[in-house]
Design an enzyme around this catalytic site. Sequence first.
Site, PDB file in Angstrom:
ATOM      1  N   ASP A 198     -18.363  12.906  48.772  1.00 21.64           N
ATOM      2  CA  ASP A 198     -17.583  11.736  48.353  1.00 21.64           C
ATOM      3  C   ASP A 198     -16.204  11.719  49.013  1.00 21.64           C
ATOM      4  O   ASP A 198     -15.381  10.841  48.716  1.00 21.64           O
ATOM      5  CB  ASP A 198     -17.468  11.626  46.822  1.00 21.64           C
ATOM      6  CG  ASP A 198     -17.259  12.943  46.117  1.00 21.64           C
ATOM      7  OD1 ASP A 198     -17.010  13.967  46.793  1.00 21.64           O
ATOM      8  OD2 ASP A 198     -17.329  12.968  44.870  1.00 21.64           O
ATOM      9  N   HIS A 232     -17.884  19.840  37.462  1.00 23.42           N
ATOM     10  CA  HIS A 232     -16.949  19.468  36.395  1.00 23.42           C
ATOM     11  C   HIS A 232     -17.259  20.149  35.060  1.00 23.42           C
ATOM     12  O   HIS A 232     -16.435  20.116  34.150  1.00 23.42           O
ATOM     13  CB  HIS A 232     -16.943  17.959  36.179  1.00 23.42           C
ATOM     14  CG  HIS A 232     -16.375  17.185  37.326  1.00 23.42           C
ATOM     15  ND1 HIS A 232     -15.118  17.413  37.821  1.00 23.42           N
ATOM     16  CD2 HIS A 232     -16.908  16.188  38.085  1.00 23.42           C
ATOM     17  CE1 HIS A 232     -14.885  16.576  38.831  1.00 23.42           C
ATOM     18  NE2 HIS A 232     -15.962  15.829  39.019  1.00 23.42           N
ATOM     19  N   HIS A 261     -13.435  15.544  44.309  1.00 20.98           N
ATOM     20  CA  HIS A 261     -12.800  15.773  43.002  1.00 20.98           C
ATOM     21  C   HIS A 261     -12.561  17.256  42.762  1.00 20.98           C
ATOM     22  O   HIS A 261     -13.314  18.112  43.236  1.00 20.98           O
ATOM     23  CB  HIS A 261     -13.695  15.212  41.884  1.00 20.98           C
ATOM     24  CG  HIS A 261     -13.967  13.753  42.019  1.00 20.98           C
ATOM     25  ND1 HIS A 261     -15.083  13.273  42.677  1.00 20.98           N
ATOM     26  CD2 HIS A 261     -13.265  12.672  41.603  1.00 20.98           C
ATOM     27  CE1 HIS A 261     -15.060  11.946  42.642  1.00 20.98           C
ATOM     28  NE2 HIS A 261     -13.964  11.559  42.004  1.00 20.98           N
ATOM     29  N   ASP A 280     -15.882  18.984  47.389  1.00 25.46           N
ATOM     30  CA  ASP A 280     -16.060  17.651  46.807  1.00 25.46           C
ATOM     31  C   ASP A 280     -14.699  16.942  46.739  1.00 25.46           C
ATOM     32  O   ASP A 280     -13.658  17.598  46.642  1.00 25.46           O
ATOM     33  CB  ASP A 280     -16.650  17.806  45.400  1.00 25.46           C
ATOM     34  CG  ASP A 280     -17.003  16.486  44.734  1.00 25.46           C
ATOM     35  OD1 ASP A 280     -18.205  16.153  44.742  1.00 25.46           O
ATOM     36  OD2 ASP A 280     -16.093  15.816  44.206  1.00 25.46           O
TER      37      ASP A 280
HETATM   38  C1  OKS Z   1     -14.219   7.198  36.091  1.00 27.51           C
HETATM   39  C2  OKS Z   1     -14.607   7.906  37.326  1.00 27.51           C
HETATM   40  C3  OKS Z   1     -15.366   9.139  37.006  1.00 27.51           C
HETATM   41  C4  OKS Z   1     -15.498   9.949  38.234  1.00 27.51           C
HETATM   42  C5  OKS Z   1     -16.371  11.116  38.014  1.00 27.51           C
HETATM   43  C6  OKS Z   1     -16.335  12.010  39.201  1.00 27.51           C
HETATM   44  C7  OKS Z   1     -17.696  12.359  39.671  1.00 27.51           C
HETATM   45  C8  OKS Z   1     -17.678  13.226  40.880  1.00 27.51           C
HETATM   46  N1  OKS Z   1     -14.344   5.786  36.240  1.00 27.51           N
HETATM   47  N2  OKS Z   1     -17.261  14.475  40.782  1.00 27.51           N
HETATM   48  O1  OKS Z   1     -17.297  15.298  41.818  1.00 27.51           O
HETATM   49  O2  OKS Z   1     -18.031  12.854  41.957  1.00 27.51           O
HETATM   50 ZN    ZN Z   2     -16.824  14.153  43.330  1.00 30.99          ZN
HETATM   51 MG    MG Z   3     -13.034  19.700  45.334  1.00 35.39          MG
END
Ligand code: OKS
Ligand code: ZN
Ligand code: MG
Length: 343
Positions: free
Chosen positions: A284, A159, A197, A195
């Site tokens: 995840d 991120h 996200h 991932d």
């Molecule tokens: C807010 C949720 C924040 C999620 C962060 C993502 C972390 C992650 N309540 N990124 O790959 O796993």
């Molecule tokens: Zn993630």
């Molecule tokens: Mg991804």
Amino acid sequence: MKTVFSPLHSRRHVKTELDGGLLIEPHEKPSRAETILARVKDQALGEVLEPEEFGLEPVRRVHTADYVAFLETCWQDWQAAGKPGEAIPAVWAGRGMRHRLPKDIDGRLGYYSFAAETSISDGTWEAARASANVALTAQKLVAGGERAAFALCRPPGHHAHADLFGGYCFFNNAAIVAQAFRDQGYGRVAVLDVDFHHGNGTQAIFYQCSDVLTLSLHGDPDLVFPHFLGFEDETGEGDGEGYNLNIVYPPNTPYSVWSQGLETACERIAAFQPDALVLALGVDTFEDDPISFFKLTSSDYLTLGERLARLGLPTVFTMEGGYDVDAIGVNAVNVMQGFDRAA
Ligand code: OKS
Ligand code: ZN
Ligand code: MG
């Protein structure tokens, strides 16, 4: 496959994550890395190495010098300002306001972040540095002839933008590895992010670049973090037009559907003919992950590893997310074992 791991990851041990109006125990906690390391050893995946020290130069190839300097002193500056708790950004430049760097620590925290769940305390800087060194050591192993290496990074990285932290990430380990390959003469590098996200930082860092192909499969940002990037119409710009691919999925997506996007991504990677692959590995996507909504099972991670091996590329895995600590070791190491048996 060799694994690179640093005990310094445990220097990141914040007590808070802003979630639902509460300060909860962070999902991104030290036991994550320890559980994966235990599984690596239990399965005799391969040698476990401590990282070498690469200094900040390869980090600054991806991150701005002022951002790196901010992270180094953030916690001290926060304490010097007399703040009683952990450092948490709480103010940003909204539409119509000015994107200039203020002197005050609250202003600087907002300037260098895009979200508020990622608290900072003592040791965050040391752990983020160690995580980048872990990634760079894995890159050095692969550049030295290993087919693949597992960078057991913590904190994660995908991120983080050139000058923004958030989503539990500070230094973009996958991007640092990709840039290191480029700087060592690898002409083209692909970064595939599996991932749950979107890898917004990685996408943004290479968005105008045609030498680094970025691809991410993830939960629809209309519904989940990072909310403001990761849509399918983001395809790159300038020289980078056509060198970013996002594939988004709705809640409850199983491997049978997710893997169709993986196939599309693998075909795009093969057509790009890269000299190396960086695999941003979050688990995840797991069915029992507490903050995500895909439905991959533990055995699916073996299949994923096998498919990645069939790309036939020198590969660095960087650890990203995954929060079902009971399953995270099995799931992450399954990817490596699937890769090894098909390599
Ligand atoms: C807010 C949720 C924040 C999620 C962060 C993502 C972390 C992650 N309540 N990124 O790959 O796993
Ligand atoms: Zn993630
Ligand atoms: Mg991804």
